[in-house]
Enzyme design. Structure first.
Site, mmCIF file in Angstrom:
data_model
loop_
_atom_site.group_PDB
_atom_site.id
_atom_site.type_symbol
_atom_site.label_atom_id
_atom_site.label_comp_id
_atom_site.label_asym_id
_atom_site.label_seq_id
_atom_site.Cartn_x
_atom_site.Cartn_y
_atom_site.Cartn_z
ATOM 1 C CG ASP A 27 -1.826 -1.209 1.284
ATOM 2 O OD1 ASP A 27 -2.257 -1.685 0.227
ATOM 3 O OD2 ASP A 27 -2.078 -1.694 2.403
ATOM 4 C CD GLU A 192 -10.771 -2.607 -0.791
ATOM 5 O OE1 GLU A 192 -11.458 -3.385 -0.099
ATOM 6 O OE2 GLU A 192 -9.565 -2.828 -1.085
#
Length: 501
Positions: A27, A192
């Site tokens: 991420d 997301e």
């Protein structure tokens, strides 16, 4: 004190296949200040949380610390594997760095925001946003200085409920108006990881869709303001490796950055599976880099634009420094609660009962060898989570291997050790079995050994599949772990070095 260890020779590799930050650093979120770039990553249950890196060229990165170094910033709450710090956003605005993230272990407090003038820290105490429950928060600022929070609404009963947004007061964490929906993606599941950017006359929203597994991809839309309305790119997804044989899979969760000369790049996560079907990734999701071109107002990813220098990732640690290197973390605890400095050298461990009572650092290579020199007692381990780990233990004059797979824990092999000091070793090698259908061929074999008289005695050879995400589940990767089964045991040093693969 930390010294460079003998490492494999440095060689250039395409960024298409070689991560800029190898190992369990998923991420990635990036920002630039002048000629300096910074990346922060999610870290899940490991504390200190949110490692942060610095670069001058987008290619070579050095860890400068961890953002969440105090428990007031990263509350334990509900512990366990793949809890803790999820996807985040790192930005610089008006002379200050801002970092917003989700702590799943303290989920009902909402998103948490910290800031700093120096990205190496210290970072402020957190401001919580209890009106924004979910994951993957983003901050962006409009031309008039209004800050917008955008996130993926989620709970653990209903699941994902879409992308929402609201203006926010960063000083208090209060939303300035009720949150509202923005672009919900191109139609794939699990939209997301929103990030928003002002580029030219348009605002762009970039999402991760398809889940963070093999269907992962990057999608984009544009509109006149952070609120939209947004027009979906006709070429979505703009980046994916799904349904391909590419050696890097799961690509997505991208964050864009502009270079000083006006060019664009993206950092994103990817996984490198190995072994027979379905493929097993063991290092976790890693941080990759691609160039970005703009064609007809839409981003086009150029994976092969950059070259990455591979090598030099080994280290030697003898624990003589005043503070621990930021690479060292613990699962659900704190380094100071797990270890203490021994007056006669090395570190002692305050407890031993599970794989959580260990000091960890991320494994960054497929092929590697680690040696730990221990006195009286000690453990050198390999950890994926608290139910999937193995190690070499020295105590009471002998060494043995230990492995836990699910609810089964087993000792394997034992040898006597003369004296009170032992060298414990873990290494990985190519699997000895052929691939499916004539064997099982996991990603590697994990070899547990003890070194006596300069020669390694193998205690156990384990199937590396059992220390992979595809078997254990979750979002993390392999960690090298240190511990001791008694309070009088010490770890004197540890050396980690890559091997040719």
């Amino acid at each position: 004190m930390i010294e460079a260890a003998v490492s494999e020779p440095t060689r250039a590799m395409s960024a298409e296949v070689q991560p800029i930050i190898p190992g369990f650093f998923p991420d990635p979120t990036v920002c630039r200040v002048g000629g300096d770039y910074y990346i922060a990553n999610s870290s899940f249950e490991y504390f200190p949380g949110a490692p942060i890196f610095h670069s001058r060229d987008l290619v070579s990165w050095t860890q400068i610390g961890n953002i969440l170094t105090r428990r007031s910033q990263f509350r334990v709450g509900i512990p366990g594997p793949s809890t803790g710090i999820y996807g985040s956003t790192l930005r610089h605005h008006d002379g200050r760095f801002w970092f917003i993230t989700t702590n799943i272990s303290d989920f009902e407090s909402g998103q948490l925001i910290v800031h700093a003038t120096d990205p190496a820290g210290p970072w402020s105490d957190p401001v919580f946003v209890p009106e924004a429950i979910g994951i993957d928060p983003d901050l962006c600022w409009d031309d008039d200085g209004t800050c917008y929070l955008t996130w993926h609404v989620l709970d653990f009963t209903v699941g994902g409920q879409g992308i929402r947004q609201a203006p926010i007061d960063l000083a208090t964490g209060r939303l300035r108006e009720p949150h509202y929906p923005v672009w919900q993606g191109s139609g794939m599941p699990m939209a997301e990881g929103p990030h928003l950017y002002r580029i030219g006359e348009s605002w762009y929203i970039v999402l991760a869709e398809g889940g963070t597994e093999r269907g992962h991809c990057v999608t984009v839309a544009r509109g006149p303001s952070p609120r939209g309305p947004f027009e979906s790119c006709p070429h979505n997804p703009v980046f994916t490796h799904r349904s391909s044989s590419h050696p890097v899979q799961n690509v997505g969760h991208a964050d864009l950055v502009q270079t000083p000369d006006g060019a664009w790049a993206a950092v994103y996560l990817g996984a490198r599976p190995r072994g027979s079907t379905p493929g097993f990734h063991v290092l976790g999701r890693e941080s990759f880099l691609a160039g970005v071109d703009w064609v007809d107002g839409w981003p086009v990813f150029d994976e092969a634009r950059f070259e990455i220098l591979r090598g030099g990732s080994g280290f030697v640690e003898d624990f003589t420094g005043a503070v621990l290197d930021p690479r060292w973390v613990t699962a659900g605890s704190e380094p100071d609660a797990v270890v203490e400095r021994a007056l006669e050298g090395g570190i002692r461990f305050r407890a031993w009962g599970s794989a959580g009572d260990v000091l960890c650092t991320r494994v960054t290579e497929f092929a590697w060898q680690a040696d730990a020199v221990v006195d009286r007692s000690g453990v050198l381990g390999l950890r994926l989570d608290d139910r999937h780990w193995c190690g070499v233990v020295f105590e009471h004059g002998h060494a043995y291997a230990i492995v836990q797979i699910g609810d089964i824990r087993q000792r394997i092999g034992a040898v006597d050790i003369a004296g009170e000091t032992a060298t414990l070793r873990i290494s990985t090698t190519p699997p000895q079995t052929p691939p499916v259908p004539f064997g099982y061929a996991g990603p590697d074999d994990v070899v547990l050994s003890v070194v006596r008289g300069g020669e390694a005695t193998e205690l156990a050879r384990l199937d590396g599949r059992y220390f992979s995400t595809e078997v254990a589940a979750g979002f993390t990767g392999r960690m090298l772990a240190l511990g001791a089964p008694s309070r009088d045991g010490r770890v004197l040093s540890v050396a980690y070095r890559p091997l040719p693969d």
